[in-house]
Scaffold this active site. Structure first.
Site, PDB file in Angstrom:
ATOM      1  N   TYR A 106       0.850  -1.194   0.000  1.00  0.00           N
ATOM      2  CA  TYR A 106       0.000   0.000   0.000  1.00  0.00           C
ATOM      3  C   TYR A 106       0.882   1.240   0.000  1.00  0.00           C
ATOM      4  CZ  TYR A 106      -3.495   3.422   1.527  1.00  0.00           C
ATOM      5  OH  TYR A 106      -4.326   4.517   1.626  1.00  0.00           O
ATOM      6  N   LYS A 163       4.759   9.640   8.623  1.00  0.00           N
ATOM      7  CA  LYS A 163       4.505  10.351   9.871  1.00  0.00           C
ATOM      8  C   LYS A 163       5.689  10.407  10.825  1.00  0.00           C
ATOM      9  CE  LYS A 163       1.244   7.303  10.115  1.00  0.00           C
ATOM     10  NZ  LYS A 163       1.129   6.844   8.727  1.00  0.00           N
ATOM     11  N   ASP A 217       9.268   2.651  -0.457  1.00  0.00           N
ATOM     12  CA  ASP A 217       8.254   3.297   0.374  1.00  0.00           C
ATOM     13  C   ASP A 217       8.576   2.940   1.822  1.00  0.00           C
ATOM     14  OD1 ASP A 217       6.062   3.987   1.877  1.00  0.00           O
ATOM     15  OD2 ASP A 217       4.576   3.124   0.507  1.00  0.00           O
TER      16      ASP A 217
END
Length: 426
Positions: A144, A267, A239
């Site tokens: 994802y 984050k 990623d």
């Protein structure tokens, strides 16, 4: 435990928010029941609106490496907020955080801050296409990379076929430029590269996957991707929204010994605040506006609150690298405890672990990609999830998510979690 107020709040939320949540996994669709509404958190614990204390194993989906409400991060945000929350203008702290991040991560020279991991991955793909002059990308089933159109693609009918949209609103035109391969299947990637030679801009991958459970790359898989990209002029994109600054100071590149051409963060680089970033060597980043023709912008990019939180967080892990060993040791302790309990229960299971990421799958076959992850027994997982929740353990409410440990967890917390599992009737 009682969750009456959470259920009331969820009913109210559904009147005004689609599905009652602002991100789908929070809705408990995969496990049933109503989601838990959090009131506050500190260290390793969540405190919900019904007054229950829960031991947390998601850490805001990864970034809270040092636990909730970590004092240096909170203090940095408070101090900065008193001086203004957003300017839409350059600030010195952006450069300070950029310099620190570049010093910690291998193989990058420059970094651009954005506002989420989704935005980071979307921007990185645009830059890869602009840099290479090619349109197509390869991604992996079960990985994802946010909800950008290019990533919401499901498999085609064969190894070299185009994918198709798996969300309304994603066009067939977008889907034709996204090629899908199984994780840990190097030959399928080689087949795609051969069938689309000279057309592929980038291969994007979670170097340790976290969205089909924790899936570890098999020996030679990432090395093979690196070799293929070198040979075919394709950019390799990591990623690291989940793995960055979690698996090591330098993220998965350092932990696995594989260099990527571009790296995306989420984050954690903002200490848990809404933030993201993408980074690469100077010759690639030079194609990004205002230096180059590839456009990307954002009013809140590099906002002072996120930058101050990120600087406090990364300074701490940079100065105390033993944190990563501590996290890995605690995760190993949990793994061994779960192993002992589940073996005695005589049920089929697999436990995957890398560093401070771990997942439990109720299946007899090794879990190495999305297809094998999907074979897990969902009914057993639901009993497991709700049974642990009833005993004050908050796990990801989906069999397809990695657990993320934080260093505020004590060995007492881990043993309480293992004891809770032992008490379950699965």
């Amino acid at each position: 435990m009682l969750y009456q107020r959470s259920s009331t709040l969820f009913a109210e939320a559904k009147k005004y928010i689609p599905g009652g949540v602002n991100s789908p996994v929070r809705a408990f669709k995969a496990v049933g029941g109503d989601p838990i509404f959090v009131k506050e958190a500190k260290g390793a614990y969540l405190y919900d609106e019904d007054g229950n204390r829960l031991i947390d194993y998601i850490a805001s989906w990864g970034p809270l490496i040092l636990g909730h409400a970590y004092a240096p991060v909170v203090d940095a945000v408070i101090d900065k907020a008193k001086k203004g929350t957003s300017f839409g203008m350059p600030t010195e702290i952006e450069t300070e955080l950029a310099q620190l991040a570049v010093s910690m991560v291998p193989n990058i020279d420059k970094i651009r801050f954005v506002n989420s991991g989704t935005e980071a991955c979307m921007s990185a793909i645009r830059l890869a296409r602009g840099y290479t002059g090619r349109d197509k990308i390869i991604k992996f089933a079960g990985c994802y990379h946010g909800h950008s159109d290019s990533f919401l693609i499901q498999a085609g009918s064969g190894a070299v076929t185009f994918g198709t949209p798996n969300s309304p609103g994603v066009t067939q035109g977008t889907a034709k430029d996204t090629l899908l391969a199984p994780y840990n299947d190097l030959e399928s990637v080689r087949a795609l590269a051969q069938a689309n030679r000279g057309e592929i801009a980038a291969i994007i991958i979670e170097p340790v996957a976290g969205n089909m459970g924790c899936i570890v790359p098999q020996e030679g898989f990432l090395e093979g991707l690196r070799e293929l990209c070198n040979r075919e002029g394709i950019l390799l994109l990591f990623d690291e929204v989940m793995t960055g600054f979690r698996l090591a100071k330098g993220g998965a590149q350092e932990a696995l010994g594989i260099n990527a051409d571009m790296v995306m963060f989420g984050k954690v680089i903002g200490g848990g605040l809404p933030v993201g970033a993408f980074a690469a060597r100077s010759e690639i980043m030079a194609h990004l506006a205002p230096e180059g023709p590839v456009y990307q912008a954002g009013t809140l990019s590099g906002n002072p609150l996120a930058m101050s939180a990120g600087l406090a967080m990364l300074t701490q892990v940079n100065e105390h690298p033993e944190i990563f060993e501590s996290l890995a040791d605690k995760t190993e302790h949990l793994h061994e405890g779960f192993d002992n309990v589940l073996r005695k229960k005589g049920i089929s299971y697999q436990i995957n672990r890398f560093g401070s990421m771990i997942s439990v799958h109720f299946t007899s076959a090794p879990v190495m990609d999305f297809e094998t992850s999907a074979k897990g027994n969902n009914q057993t997982f639901k009993k497991y999830f709700h049974g642990m929740l009833e005993k004050g353990i908050y796990l990801p409410p989906s069999a397809f998510e990695s657990y993320f440990l934080n260093d505020a967890l004590s060995y007492g917390d881990l043993d309480e979690t293992i004891a809770a599992l032992n008490d379950l009737d699965l």
